[in-house]
Design a protein around this motif. Structure first.
Motif, PDB file in Angstrom:
ATOM      1  N   ALA A   1      40.607 -46.770 -26.173  1.00 58.95           N
ATOM      2  CA  ALA A   1      42.017 -46.833 -26.571  1.00 58.95           C
ATOM      3  C   ALA A   1      42.292 -45.960 -27.797  1.00 58.95           C
ATOM      4  N   GLN A   2      41.335 -45.959 -28.765  1.00 60.53           N
ATOM      5  CA  GLN A   2      41.566 -45.211 -30.003  1.00 60.53           C
ATOM      6  C   GLN A   2      41.701 -43.707 -29.713  1.00 60.53           C
ATOM      7  N   ALA A   3      40.777 -43.182 -28.890  1.00 59.55           N
ATOM      8  CA  ALA A   3      40.817 -41.754 -28.576  1.00 59.55           C
ATOM      9  C   ALA A   3      42.064 -41.397 -27.772  1.00 59.55           C
ATOM     10  N   VAL A   4      42.459 -42.284 -26.876  1.00 57.97           N
ATOM     11  CA  VAL A   4      43.677 -42.024 -26.093  1.00 57.97           C
ATOM     12  C   VAL A   4      44.886 -41.950 -27.022  1.00 57.97           C
ATOM     13  N   ARG A   5      44.915 -42.857 -28.013  1.00 54.91           N
ATOM     14  CA  ARG A   5      46.025 -42.804 -28.971  1.00 54.91           C
ATOM     15  C   ARG A   5      45.944 -41.515 -29.805  1.00 54.91           C
ATOM     16  N   GLY A   6      44.728 -41.100 -30.104  1.00 47.99           N
ATOM     17  CA  GLY A   6      44.529 -39.860 -30.840  1.00 47.99           C
ATOM     18  C   GLY A   6      45.109 -38.673 -30.084  1.00 47.99           C
ATOM     19  N   ARG A   7      44.896 -38.663 -28.766  1.00 50.15           N
ATOM     20  CA  ARG A   7      45.441 -37.557 -27.972  1.00 50.15           C
ATOM     21  C   ARG A   7      46.966 -37.551 -28.020  1.00 50.15           C
TER      22      ARG A   7
ATOM     23  N   THR B   1      52.080 -35.262 -30.136  1.00 53.75           N
ATOM     24  CA  THR B   1      53.407 -35.555 -30.673  1.00 53.75           C
ATOM     25  C   THR B   1      53.554 -35.093 -32.126  1.00 53.75           C
ATOM     26  N   GLN B   2      52.457 -35.051 -32.859  1.00 56.21           N
ATOM     27  CA  GLN B   2      52.513 -34.485 -34.218  1.00 56.21           C
ATOM     28  C   GLN B   2      52.549 -32.966 -34.086  1.00 56.21           C
ATOM     29  N   SER B   3      52.445 -32.258 -35.206  1.00 53.06           N
ATOM     30  CA  SER B   3      52.589 -30.799 -35.132  1.00 53.06           C
ATOM     31  C   SER B   3      51.352 -30.097 -34.565  1.00 53.06           C
ATOM     32  N   CYS B   4      50.227 -30.795 -34.373  1.00 54.47           N
ATOM     33  CA  CYS B   4      48.967 -30.152 -33.953  1.00 54.47           C
ATOM     34  C   CYS B   4      49.145 -29.200 -32.761  1.00 54.47           C
ATOM     35  N   ALA B   5      49.832 -29.741 -31.711  1.00 55.51           N
ATOM     36  CA  ALA B   5      49.901 -29.004 -30.449  1.00 55.51           C
ATOM     37  C   ALA B   5      50.764 -27.749 -30.543  1.00 55.51           C
ATOM     38  N   LEU B   6      51.546 -27.614 -31.631  1.00 54.18           N
ATOM     39  CA  LEU B   6      52.371 -26.404 -31.769  1.00 54.18           C
ATOM     40  C   LEU B   6      51.494 -25.191 -32.046  1.00 54.18           C
ATOM     41  N   CYS B   7      50.351 -25.414 -32.698  1.00 49.91           N
ATOM     42  CA  CYS B   7      49.490 -24.296 -33.085  1.00 49.91           C
ATOM     43  C   CYS B   7      48.174 -24.247 -32.320  1.00 49.91           C
ATOM     44  N   HIS B   8      47.725 -25.391 -31.816  1.00 50.36           N
ATOM     45  CA  HIS B   8      46.395 -25.439 -31.189  1.00 50.36           C
ATOM     46  C   HIS B   8      46.509 -25.735 -29.695  1.00 50.36           C
ATOM     47  N   ALA B   9      45.615 -25.120 -28.942  1.00 54.01           N
ATOM     48  CA  ALA B   9      45.557 -25.389 -27.510  1.00 54.01           C
ATOM     49  C   ALA B   9      44.382 -26.303 -27.208  1.00 54.01           C
ATOM     50  N   VAL B  10      44.590 -27.221 -26.260  1.00 57.60           N
ATOM     51  CA  VAL B  10      43.484 -27.982 -25.680  1.00 57.60           C
ATOM     52  C   VAL B  10      43.667 -27.838 -24.168  1.00 57.60           C
ATOM     53  N   GLN B  11      42.786 -27.066 -23.543  1.00 51.87           N
ATOM     54  CA  GLN B  11      42.934 -26.779 -22.110  1.00 51.87           C
ATOM     55  C   GLN B  11      42.856 -28.070 -21.307  1.00 51.87           C
ATOM     56  N   GLY B  12      43.739 -28.165 -20.322  1.00 48.80           N
ATOM     57  CA  GLY B  12      43.752 -29.380 -19.511  1.00 48.80           C
ATOM     58  C   GLY B  12      44.719 -30.417 -20.042  1.00 48.80           C
TER      59      GLY B  12
ATOM     60  N   SER C   1      42.207 -41.807 -38.162  1.00 50.16           N
ATOM     61  CA  SER C   1      40.960 -42.180 -37.487  1.00 50.16           C
ATOM     62  C   SER C   1      41.072 -41.951 -35.985  1.00 50.16           C
ATOM     63  N   ALA C   2      42.240 -42.288 -35.424  1.00 49.50           N
ATOM     64  CA  ALA C   2      42.431 -42.097 -33.986  1.00 49.50           C
ATOM     65  C   ALA C   2      42.381 -40.612 -33.635  1.00 49.50           C
ATOM     66  N   LEU C   3      43.029 -39.793 -34.456  1.00 51.01           N
ATOM     67  CA  LEU C   3      43.058 -38.360 -34.188  1.00 51.01           C
ATOM     68  C   LEU C   3      41.644 -37.761 -34.277  1.00 51.01           C
ATOM     69  N   VAL C   4      40.904 -38.172 -35.307  1.00 49.28           N
ATOM     70  CA  VAL C   4      39.543 -37.671 -35.471  1.00 49.28           C
ATOM     71  C   VAL C   4      38.654 -38.155 -34.325  1.00 49.28           C
ATOM     72  N   ALA C   5      38.888 -39.412 -33.881  1.00 49.55           N
ATOM     73  CA  ALA C   5      38.108 -39.932 -32.739  1.00 49.55           C
ATOM     74  C   ALA C   5      38.387 -39.099 -31.486  1.00 49.55           C
ATOM     75  N   TYR C   6      39.670 -38.753 -31.288  1.00 49.51           N
ATOM     76  CA  TYR C   6      40.009 -37.934 -30.118  1.00 49.51           C
ATOM     77  C   TYR C   6      39.347 -36.555 -30.201  1.00 49.51           C
ATOM     78  N   LEU C   7      39.479 -35.910 -31.361  1.00 51.24           N
ATOM     79  CA  LEU C   7      38.883 -34.568 -31.506  1.00 51.24           C
ATOM     80  C   LEU C   7      37.371 -34.625 -31.316  1.00 51.24           C
ATOM     81  N   GLY C   8      36.780 -35.776 -31.714  1.00 55.33           N
ATOM     82  CA  GLY C   8      35.336 -35.934 -31.542  1.00 55.33           C
ATOM     83  C   GLY C   8      34.899 -36.003 -30.091  1.00 55.33           C
ATOM     84  N   THR C   9      35.841 -36.319 -29.189  1.00 54.77           N
ATOM     85  CA  THR C   9      35.479 -36.353 -27.763  1.00 54.77           C
ATOM     86  C   THR C   9      35.499 -34.964 -27.133  1.00 54.77           C
ATOM     87  N   LEU C  10      36.075 -34.001 -27.835  1.00 53.55           N
ATOM     88  CA  LEU C  10      36.254 -32.661 -27.253  1.00 53.55           C
ATOM     89  C   LEU C  10      34.959 -31.847 -27.365  1.00 53.55           C
ATOM     90  N   LYS C  11      33.962 -32.289 -26.628  1.00 48.29           N
ATOM     91  CA  LYS C  11      32.649 -31.621 -26.702  1.00 48.29           C
ATOM     92  C   LYS C  11      32.644 -30.359 -25.879  1.00 48.29           C
TER      93      LYS C  11
END
Ligand code: CUA
Length: 315
Positions: A224-230, A235-246, A305-315
């Motif tokens: 749940a934490q990582a899903v909230r991170g995504r 919804t925050q400004s992250c996606a305006l500058c960074h791409a996550v394929q898929g 913490s949720a955002l960092v948990a999500y980014l940590g899944t992006l292996k």
């Protein structure tokens, strides 16, 4: 650059030895002659009248010595030019059969790398950490997005400038597996010193596995934490500058984060890639890299913490 790990750096080191030893020899010879001249110069004593006759006396000996020194200097400089030209030609002769093609673009202050081998849908982009296969030639196409940068990976190749509006190329090969430090070698603004690049030379099978993983889109976050991170990421400004394929995040201003968790460092060699450093970087980038284009993202501790948990899944 004194420990070359590939043929291009080896050639440059050879030229470096020729130039360094020639210049050392010339320097030692000049100091030797200077010491000799000082030692045998006539000494005057107090009360001696000045001997002005030497100003009129012809000096065929010194004239010949200076002439000979000029001839030797010109010949040595010519020899260095010839050595440089031969090195340049040898650098250009490296075989590019079966080369890995990578487009490297310099940005203030990070590197993007696009792997363009194979069909268009096999192309992928990463940032600040470039993997190459040991023993295979690599052809890097160099571009710049904003100002002039220069790519230098001392153990693998010489420097090459990245100039806006132009395309340059750099050929290299790593013959030993390892992680090679690269730097921007042309002053490009405030954070020029924090524009690092890692070149990781993997054994061929490991490299192929890395490529196959990079071609995949981001994994579905579990928990749940990582899903909230995504959700926060999008919804925050992250996606305006960074791409996550898929995902719907397709920003192109900053590094592609599809596989950010697999990288060794953050912010182009500024910080090690650990959850604590990532959280510190997201909350206050200017503290770690003043002038960076990444804005601070004010988040509650839970959200961070949720955002960092999500980014940590992006292996
Ligand atoms: Cu980019 Cu210095």
């Amino acid at each position: 650059m004194l420990e070359p790990a590939g043929p291009q750096a080896q050639l440059i080191l050879q030229l470096w030895h020729v130039i360094a030893w020639t210049c050392t020899g010339v320097f030692a010879a000049i100091l030797g002659v200077l010491a000799w001249v000082l030692w045998r110069a006539p000494r005057s004593r107090e009360g001696d009248t000045a001997d002005m006759a030497s100003a009129e006396r012809p000096e065929p000996g010194p004239r010949r010595s200076v002439g000979a020194a000029v001839v030797v200097s010109v010949l040595l400089l010519l020899a260095l030019v010839v050595a440089s030209v031969f090195t340049d030609r040898a650098l250009a002769r490296m075989s590019l059969v079966d080369a890995v093609n990578i487009e490297i673009t310099g940005h203030q202050w990070w590197w993007s790398a696009r792997y363009v081998n194979g069909p268009a849908d096999a192309t992928f982009t990463t940032a600040n950490e470039v993997h190459i296969p040991v023993g295979r030639p690599v052809l890097m196409t160099l571009k710049a997005e904003d100002v002039i940068h220069s790519l230098w990976v001392p153990r693998l190749a010489g420097k090459k400038d990245l100039i806006p509006g132009r395309t340059a190329s750099l050929q290299l090969r790593a013959d030993e597996p390892g992680v090679y430090q690269g730097r921007c070698a042309e002053f490009c603004g405030l954070e020029h010193a924090f524009m690092g690049l890692l070149v990781v030379a993997d054994p061929p099978a490991q490299y192929e596995a890395w490529v196959a993983a990079q071609r995949q889109g981001a994994v579905e976050p579990a928990g749940a934490q990582a899903v909230r991170g995504r959700e926060l990421f999008q919804t925050q400004s992250c996606a305006l500058c960074h791409a996550v394929q898929g995902t719907s995040a397709g920003g192109q201003h900053g590094p592609d984060l599809t596989h950010v968790a697999g990288r060794r460092e953050l912010a182009a060699g500024t910080l090690p890639n650990t959850p604590a450093h990532l959280a510190a970087w997201i909350s206050d980038p200017q503290k770690h890299k003043p002038g960076t284009n990444m804005p601070a993202t004010p988040l509650s501790q839970d959200d961070l913490s949720a955002l960092v948990a999500y980014l940590g899944t992006l292996k």
